[in-house]
Design a protein around this motif. Structure first.
Motif, PDB file in Angstrom:
ATOM      1  N   SER A 108       0.860  -1.208  -0.120  1.00 24.91           N
ATOM      2  CA  SER A 108      -0.144   0.073  -0.005  1.00 24.91           C
ATOM      3  C   SER A 108       0.724   1.285  -0.116  1.00 24.91           C
ATOM      4  CB  SER A 108      -0.743  -0.049   1.188  1.00 24.91           C
ATOM      5  OG  SER A 108      -0.370  -0.218   2.511  1.00 24.91           O
ATOM      6  N   LEU A 109       2.251   1.027  -0.384  1.00 30.29           N
ATOM      7  CA  LEU A 109       3.112   2.384  -0.324  1.00 30.29           C
ATOM      8  C   LEU A 109       3.000   2.894  -1.588  1.00 30.29           C
ATOM      9  CD1 LEU A 109       5.227   3.782   1.534  1.00 30.29           C
ATOM     10  CD2 LEU A 109       6.866   2.290  -0.022  1.00 30.29           C
ATOM     11  N   PRO A 110       2.750   4.480  -1.567  1.00 32.01           N
ATOM     12  CA  PRO A 110       2.779   5.334  -2.638  1.00 32.01           C
ATOM     13  C   PRO A 110       4.203   5.386  -3.317  1.00 32.01           C
ATOM     14  CG  PRO A 110       2.421   6.674  -0.637  1.00 32.01           C
ATOM     15  CD  PRO A 110       2.478   5.069  -0.277  1.00 32.01           C
ATOM     16  N   SER A 115      13.626   7.396  -8.146  1.00 36.42           N
ATOM     17  CA  SER A 115      13.980   5.937  -8.695  1.00 36.42           C
ATOM     18  C   SER A 115      15.364   5.388  -7.884  1.00 36.42           C
ATOM     19  CB  SER A 115      14.133   5.928 -10.210  1.00 36.42           C
ATOM     20  OG  SER A 115      14.901   6.522 -10.799  1.00 36.42           O
ATOM     21  N   PHE A 116      15.692   4.171  -8.245  1.00 38.51           N
ATOM     22  CA  PHE A 116      16.696   3.635  -7.642  1.00 38.51           C
ATOM     23  C   PHE A 116      17.425   2.912  -8.675  1.00 38.51           C
ATOM     24  CE2 PHE A 116      13.856   4.290  -4.150  1.00 38.51           C
ATOM     25  CZ  PHE A 116      14.506   4.445  -2.915  1.00 38.51           C
ATOM     26  N   ILE A 141       8.002  -2.525  -7.328  1.00 40.98           N
ATOM     27  CA  ILE A 141       9.410  -2.567  -7.394  1.00 40.98           C
ATOM     28  C   ILE A 141       9.653  -1.928  -8.754  1.00 40.98           C
ATOM     29  CG2 ILE A 141      11.341  -4.181  -7.979  1.00 40.98           C
ATOM     30  CD1 ILE A 141       9.859  -5.892  -5.612  1.00 40.98           C
ATOM     31  N   TYR A 142       8.933  -2.579  -9.801  1.00 32.57           N
ATOM     32  CA  TYR A 142       9.231  -2.018 -11.133  1.00 32.57           C
ATOM     33  C   TYR A 142       9.146  -0.170 -11.640  1.00 32.57           C
ATOM     34  CZ  TYR A 142       8.819  -1.675 -16.314  1.00 32.57           C
ATOM     35  OH  TYR A 142       8.874  -1.263 -17.556  1.00 32.57           O
ATOM     36  N   ALA A 143       7.969   0.019 -10.787  1.00 31.72           N
ATOM     37  CA  ALA A 143       7.877   1.653 -10.750  1.00 31.72           C
ATOM     38  C   ALA A 143       9.086   2.443 -10.110  1.00 31.72           C
ATOM     39  CB  ALA A 143       6.618   1.827  -9.969  1.00 31.72           C
ATOM     40  N   GLN A 144       9.781   1.858  -9.034  1.00 29.61           N
ATOM     41  CA  GLN A 144      10.633   2.447  -8.382  1.00 29.61           C
ATOM     42  C   GLN A 144      12.145   2.277  -8.984  1.00 29.61           C
ATOM     43  OE1 GLN A 144       8.136   4.511  -5.894  1.00 29.61           O
ATOM     44  NE2 GLN A 144      10.264   4.770  -5.999  1.00 29.61           N
ATOM     45  N   LEU A 145      12.256   1.410  -9.789  1.00 31.63           N
ATOM     46  CA  LEU A 145      13.628   0.982 -10.487  1.00 31.63           C
ATOM     47  C   LEU A 145      13.668   2.149 -11.775  1.00 31.63           C
ATOM     48  CD1 LEU A 145      14.083  -2.942 -10.778  1.00 31.63           C
ATOM     49  CD2 LEU A 145      15.560  -1.033  -9.568  1.00 31.63           C
ATOM     50  N   GLY A 146      14.961   2.497 -11.950  1.00 29.40           N
ATOM     51  CA  GLY A 146      15.208   3.150 -13.012  1.00 29.40           C
ATOM     52  C   GLY A 146      15.276   2.254 -14.190  1.00 29.40           C
ATOM     53  N   GLU A 147      15.471   2.612 -15.515  1.00 23.87           N
ATOM     54  CA  GLU A 147      15.630   2.119 -16.533  1.00 23.87           C
ATOM     55  C   GLU A 147      16.530   1.228 -16.816  1.00 23.87           C
ATOM     56  OE1 GLU A 147      13.508   0.433 -19.841  1.00 23.87           O
ATOM     57  OE2 GLU A 147      12.531   2.208 -18.523  1.00 23.87           O
ATOM     58  N   GLY A 224       6.464  -5.926 -16.662  1.00 18.94           N
ATOM     59  CA  GLY A 224       7.173  -5.350 -17.754  1.00 18.94           C
ATOM     60  C   GLY A 224       8.691  -5.560 -17.623  1.00 18.94           C
ATOM     61  N   PHE A 225       9.130  -6.560 -16.661  1.00 13.98           N
ATOM     62  CA  PHE A 225      10.486  -6.815 -16.579  1.00 13.98           C
ATOM     63  C   PHE A 225      10.978  -7.407 -17.937  1.00 13.98           C
ATOM     64  CE2 PHE A 225       9.773  -5.896 -12.264  1.00 13.98           C
ATOM     65  CZ  PHE A 225      11.101  -5.379 -11.492  1.00 13.98           C
ATOM     66  N   LYS A 226      12.388  -6.965 -18.238  1.00 14.65           N
ATOM     67  CA  LYS A 226      12.766  -7.543 -19.631  1.00 14.65           C
ATOM     68  C   LYS A 226      13.485  -9.070 -19.486  1.00 14.65           C
ATOM     69  CE  LYS A 226      13.718  -2.879 -21.335  1.00 14.65           C
ATOM     70  NZ  LYS A 226      14.966  -1.868 -21.434  1.00 14.65           N
ATOM     71  N   THR A 227      14.010  -9.291 -18.128  1.00  8.06           N
ATOM     72  CA  THR A 227      14.710 -10.402 -18.037  1.00  8.06           C
ATOM     73  C   THR A 227      14.216 -10.968 -16.553  1.00  8.06           C
ATOM     74  OG1 THR A 227      16.675  -9.552 -17.112  1.00  8.06           O
ATOM     75  CG2 THR A 227      16.706  -9.768 -19.290  1.00  8.06           C
TER      76      THR A 227
END
Length: 261
Positions: A108-110, A115-116, A141-147, A224-227
């Motif tokens: 529930s964390l906004p 990003s990380f 996790i996906y939203a908080q990761l950099g590209e 959306g993770f690529k690998t």
């Protein structure tokens, strides 16, 4: 579970974690994470210099401190247990300088402000009671990761079947409330995890939830993770007690995940 029960459970779990740090954790879990998962993302000096790191389900901050020691520029540890975060922040037990901690439920964390470069989560997904909760964790996790950045995690060994349920030799057992045939467990199956002390006495029990390897792979792909890569547990080949851990490696209770955005 009331607050007093939760505090007692958290403190017991902390004591078991301290026991693991000198038992299973150093030669097996620590080795697998540092040498088989994390090492490929370190710079030429073996550090995380300049990296922003997020450690989810950080507990009392064991791996948060390990990651900080690798020289990252910023690290945030998040856990939903106030008791665990209090232990992580307590300088009497640990040096928490330059580490930020937060009490929060990942489900529930906004979104956070920045990003990380690396996100870790050791035994977070095991607490997802439904596939929707698992999906929400992975989406966060996906939203908080950099590209093109990386997630590293550890979960109960969902590829191991029945053989990994009894690791009492190493202080842990797992069992289901209902019997099951073969090695296939339905998604969301509740698993009762019991931890034992050095005298082989039960310390505490708690619930984890099982999802198949296929479900994990599909959820990471959907988000959306690529690998996506499974990383089996390994033992430090230089550990003098390596033969003691042969059964643990053969029926490993946990398994690693590496996924790249």
């Amino acid at each position: 579970m009331n607050n007093n029960d939760q505090d007692g459970y958290d403190e017991t779990l902390y004591k078991f974690a301290e026991y693991r740090e000198t038992n299973v954790r150093q030669p097996v879990e620590h080795y697998t994470i540092h040498n088989c998962m994390l090492k490929q993302f370190l710079d030429k000096d073996g550090l995380l210099t300049g990296k922003r790191v997020l450690d989810l389900a950080c507990g009392h901050g064991y791996y948060t401190r390990e990651l900080k020691a690798l020289g990252c520029s910023y690290i945030l540890g998040i856990d939903e247990s106030p008791t665990m975060i209090a232990l992580a922040r307590d300088s009497k037990w640990h040096c928490s300088e330059d580490i930020e901690y937060m009490v929060a439920d990942v489900k529930s964390l906004p979104p956070l402000q920045s990003s990380f470069d690396l996100i870790t989560a050791f035994y977070l997904f095991d607490y997802a009671q439904t596939s929707d909760e698992l999906l929400s964790m992975v989406r966060f996790i996906y939203a908080q990761l950099g590209e093109s950045k990386t997630f590293i995690g550890v979960i109960g060994n969902v590829t191991g079947g029945k053989d990994m349920f009894n690791n009492r030799k190493y202080g842990i057992t797992r069992e289901t409330k209902l019997p099951f045939d073969g090695d296939l467990l339905p998604d969301s199956t509740e698993i009762i995890v019991t931890m034992y002390d050095t005298q082989d006495m039960p310390m505490c029990s708690f619930s984890n939830y099982h999802y198949s390897p296929t479900t994990y792979e599909q959820v990471f792909k959907e988000v959306g993770f690529k690998t996506f890569q499974w990383v089996p547990y390994q033992c430090d080949p230089n550990d003098p007690n390596g033969t003691f851990f042969e059964d643990l490696i053969h029926n490993a209770p946990s398994i690693g995940i590496i996924a790249t955005k």
